[in-house]
Design a protein around this motif. Sequence first.
Motif, PDB file in Angstrom:
ATOM      1  N   HIS A   1       0.839  -1.205   0.000  1.00 14.46           N
ATOM      2  CA  HIS A   1       0.000   0.000   0.000  1.00 14.46           C
ATOM      3  C   HIS A   1       0.875   1.256   0.000  1.00 14.46           C
ATOM      4  O   HIS A   1       0.566   2.226  -0.695  1.00 14.46           O
ATOM      5  N   ALA A   2       1.943   1.240   0.778  1.00 19.78           N
ATOM      6  CA  ALA A   2       2.832   2.401   0.853  1.00 19.78           C
ATOM      7  C   ALA A   2       3.481   2.673  -0.509  1.00 19.78           C
ATOM      8  O   ALA A   2       3.554   3.831  -0.947  1.00 19.78           O
ATOM      9  N   ILE A   3       3.901   1.624  -1.182  1.00 17.51           N
ATOM     10  CA  ILE A   3       4.541   1.783  -2.496  1.00 17.51           C
ATOM     11  C   ILE A   3       3.541   2.338  -3.505  1.00 17.51           C
ATOM     12  O   ILE A   3       3.868   3.220  -4.300  1.00 17.51           O
ATOM     13  N   GLN A   4       2.298   1.855  -3.456  1.00 13.99           N
ATOM     14  CA  GLN A   4       1.264   2.322  -4.387  1.00 13.99           C
ATOM     15  C   GLN A   4       0.882   3.779  -4.150  1.00 13.99           C
ATOM     16  O   GLN A   4       0.439   4.459  -5.073  1.00 13.99           O
ATOM     17  N   SER A   5       1.072   4.262  -2.934  1.00 15.69           N
ATOM     18  CA  SER A   5       0.671   5.636  -2.639  1.00 15.69           C
ATOM     19  C   SER A   5       1.614   6.664  -3.249  1.00 15.69           C
ATOM     20  O   SER A   5       1.293   7.839  -3.320  1.00 15.69           O
ATOM     21  N   GLY A   6       2.767   6.222  -3.721  1.00 14.05           N
ATOM     22  CA  GLY A   6       3.693   7.143  -4.376  1.00 14.05           C
ATOM     23  C   GLY A   6       4.540   7.916  -3.388  1.00 14.05           C
ATOM     24  O   GLY A   6       4.802   7.464  -2.281  1.00 14.05           O
ATOM     25  N   GLY A   7       4.949   9.087  -3.768  1.00 12.12           N
ATOM     26  CA  GLY A   7       5.794   9.931  -2.934  1.00 12.12           C
ATOM     27  C   GLY A   7       6.980  10.476  -3.696  1.00 12.12           C
ATOM     28  O   GLY A   7       7.535  11.513  -3.342  1.00 12.12           O
ATOM     29  N   GLU A   8       7.362   9.792  -4.766  1.00 14.52           N
ATOM     30  CA  GLU A   8       8.538  10.205  -5.537  1.00 14.52           C
ATOM     31  C   GLU A   8       8.355  11.595  -6.145  1.00 14.52           C
ATOM     32  O   GLU A   8       9.330  12.333  -6.293  1.00 14.52           O
ATOM     33  N   GLU A   9       7.107  11.961  -6.468  1.00  6.77           N
ATOM     34  CA  GLU A   9       6.866  13.273  -7.070  1.00  6.77           C
ATOM     35  C   GLU A   9       7.087  14.408  -6.063  1.00  6.77           C
ATOM     36  O   GLU A   9       7.402  15.526  -6.444  1.00  6.77           O
ATOM     37  N   PHE A  10       6.957  14.110  -4.777  1.00 12.15           N
ATOM     38  CA  PHE A  10       7.174  15.126  -3.744  1.00 12.15           C
ATOM     39  C   PHE A  10       8.646  15.248  -3.361  1.00 12.15           C
ATOM     40  O   PHE A  10       9.095  16.307  -2.944  1.00 12.15           O
TER      41      PHE A  10
ATOM     42  N   GLY B   1      14.509  13.633  -5.518  1.00 12.02           N
ATOM     43  CA  GLY B   1      15.905  13.259  -5.319  1.00 12.02           C
ATOM     44  C   GLY B   1      16.112  12.151  -4.303  1.00 12.02           C
ATOM     45  O   GLY B   1      17.223  11.678  -4.092  1.00 12.02           O
ATOM     46  N   MET B   2      15.040  11.732  -3.660  1.00 13.86           N
ATOM     47  CA  MET B   2      15.114  10.746  -2.590  1.00 13.86           C
ATOM     48  C   MET B   2      15.011   9.332  -3.163  1.00 13.86           C
ATOM     49  O   MET B   2      14.427   9.124  -4.223  1.00 13.86           O
ATOM     50  N   ASP B   3      15.577   8.364  -2.453  1.00 10.66           N
ATOM     51  CA  ASP B   3      15.396   6.964  -2.795  1.00 10.66           C
ATOM     52  C   ASP B   3      13.892   6.702  -2.917  1.00 10.66           C
ATOM     53  O   ASP B   3      13.122   7.136  -2.049  1.00 10.66           O
ATOM     54  N   PRO B   4      13.427   6.006  -3.975  1.00 10.04           N
ATOM     55  CA  PRO B   4      11.980   5.814  -4.163  1.00 10.04           C
ATOM     56  C   PRO B   4      11.266   5.197  -2.960  1.00 10.04           C
ATOM     57  O   PRO B   4      10.192   5.686  -2.567  1.00 10.04           O
ATOM     58  N   LEU B   5      11.814   4.152  -2.360  1.00 17.29           N
ATOM     59  CA  LEU B   5      11.149   3.543  -1.207  1.00 17.29           C
ATOM     60  C   LEU B   5      11.092   4.516  -0.034  1.00 17.29           C
ATOM     61  O   LEU B   5      10.084   4.609   0.658  1.00 17.29           O
ATOM     62  N   GLN B   6      12.134   5.263   0.170  1.00 16.94           N
ATOM     63  CA  GLN B   6      12.145   6.243   1.255  1.00 16.94           C
ATOM     64  C   GLN B   6      11.072   7.309   1.027  1.00 16.94           C
ATOM     65  O   GLN B   6      10.366   7.698   1.960  1.00 16.94           O
ATOM     66  N   ALA B   7      10.918   7.770  -0.212  1.00 15.42           N
ATOM     67  CA  ALA B   7       9.888   8.761  -0.537  1.00 15.42           C
ATOM     68  C   ALA B   7       8.492   8.184  -0.340  1.00 15.42           C
ATOM     69  O   ALA B   7       7.593   8.854   0.188  1.00 15.42           O
ATOM     70  N   GLN B   8       8.298   6.938  -0.742  1.00 17.29           N
ATOM     71  CA  GLN B   8       6.996   6.287  -0.574  1.00 17.29           C
ATOM     72  C   GLN B   8       6.652   6.148   0.902  1.00 17.29           C
ATOM     73  O   GLN B   8       5.514   6.411   1.318  1.00 17.29           O
ATOM     74  N   LEU B   9       7.634   5.757   1.699  1.00 15.94           N
ATOM     75  CA  LEU B   9       7.399   5.611   3.138  1.00 15.94           C
ATOM     76  C   LEU B   9       7.180   6.965   3.814  1.00 15.94           C
ATOM     77  O   LEU B   9       6.427   7.063   4.780  1.00 15.94           O
TER      78      LEU B   9
ATOM     79  N   LEU C   1       5.641   9.580   2.454  1.00 15.90           N
ATOM     80  CA  LEU C   1       4.246   9.938   2.195  1.00 15.90           C
ATOM     81  C   LEU C   1       3.304   9.037   3.002  1.00 15.90           C
ATOM     82  O   LEU C   1       2.311   9.499   3.566  1.00 15.90           O
ATOM     83  N   PHE C   2       3.644   7.759   3.089  1.00 13.88           N
ATOM     84  CA  PHE C   2       2.847   6.823   3.875  1.00 13.88           C
ATOM     85  C   PHE C   2       2.765   7.275   5.336  1.00 13.88           C
ATOM     86  O   PHE C   2       1.701   7.226   5.948  1.00 13.88           O
ATOM     87  N   SER C   3       3.875   7.747   5.888  1.00 18.31           N
ATOM     88  CA  SER C   3       3.866   8.184   7.288  1.00 18.31           C
ATOM     89  C   SER C   3       2.927   9.370   7.491  1.00 18.31           C
ATOM     90  O   SER C   3       2.296   9.496   8.542  1.00 18.31           O
ATOM     91  N   VAL C   4       2.788  10.218   6.485  1.00 16.83           N
ATOM     92  CA  VAL C   4       1.832  11.329   6.561  1.00 16.83           C
ATOM     93  C   VAL C   4       0.403  10.777   6.612  1.00 16.83           C
ATOM     94  O   VAL C   4      -0.420  11.233   7.405  1.00 16.83           O
ATOM     95  N   HIS C   5       0.113   9.764   5.776  1.00 15.40           N
ATOM     96  CA  HIS C   5      -1.218   9.142   5.791  1.00 15.40           C
ATOM     97  C   HIS C   5      -1.507   8.516   7.161  1.00 15.40           C
ATOM     98  O   HIS C   5      -2.621   8.628   7.675  1.00 15.40           O
ATOM     99  N   VAL C   6      -0.510   7.856   7.739  1.00 14.60           N
ATOM    100  CA  VAL C   6      -0.692   7.229   9.046  1.00 14.60           C
ATOM    101  C   VAL C   6      -0.982   8.293  10.100  1.00 14.60           C
ATOM    102  O   VAL C   6      -1.925   8.159  10.889  1.00 14.60           O
TER     103      VAL C   6
END
Length: 126
Positions: A55-64, A67-75, A77-82
């Motif tokens: 779910h975290a990977i599907q939520s994205g985050g790379e656009e925000f 320059g960040m590692d993709p998984l780190q960016a996804q997590l 954004l996920f932390s904001v949702h949490v």
Amino acid sequence: MDEISSKLEQFRHQLSGLANVSIVPWTNNGYVFLRYSDSQELYAFDCSFSEILGHAIQSGGEEFWPGMDPLQAQLALFSVHVMETIETASIEAHMLSYGKRGLEAVKGKLPPAAVHHSSKPEYMRW
């Protein structure tokens, strides 16, 4: 460190500013618990770590954070949702669940891993 352990650590690290995170057992299929820093309330996801990560990977985050590692960016954004989900949860809703509207806090019983651990092993760091 193998790939699963690396993802588990990244997940726990990314949410560390928000909550103490425990995964029981420390595997891809473990239950995920959050002891929310502000209120010290215990929350649990109703699905395994691997499902939450999906779910975290599907939520994205790379656009925000391009320059960040993709998984780190996804997590990130996920932390904001949490955080938003917990902040708007009713007082009796301690299960975090994915529904039609995304992540929600709902009423429910904590998974057996939380109930049956009277002594906390070292990987339960709350």
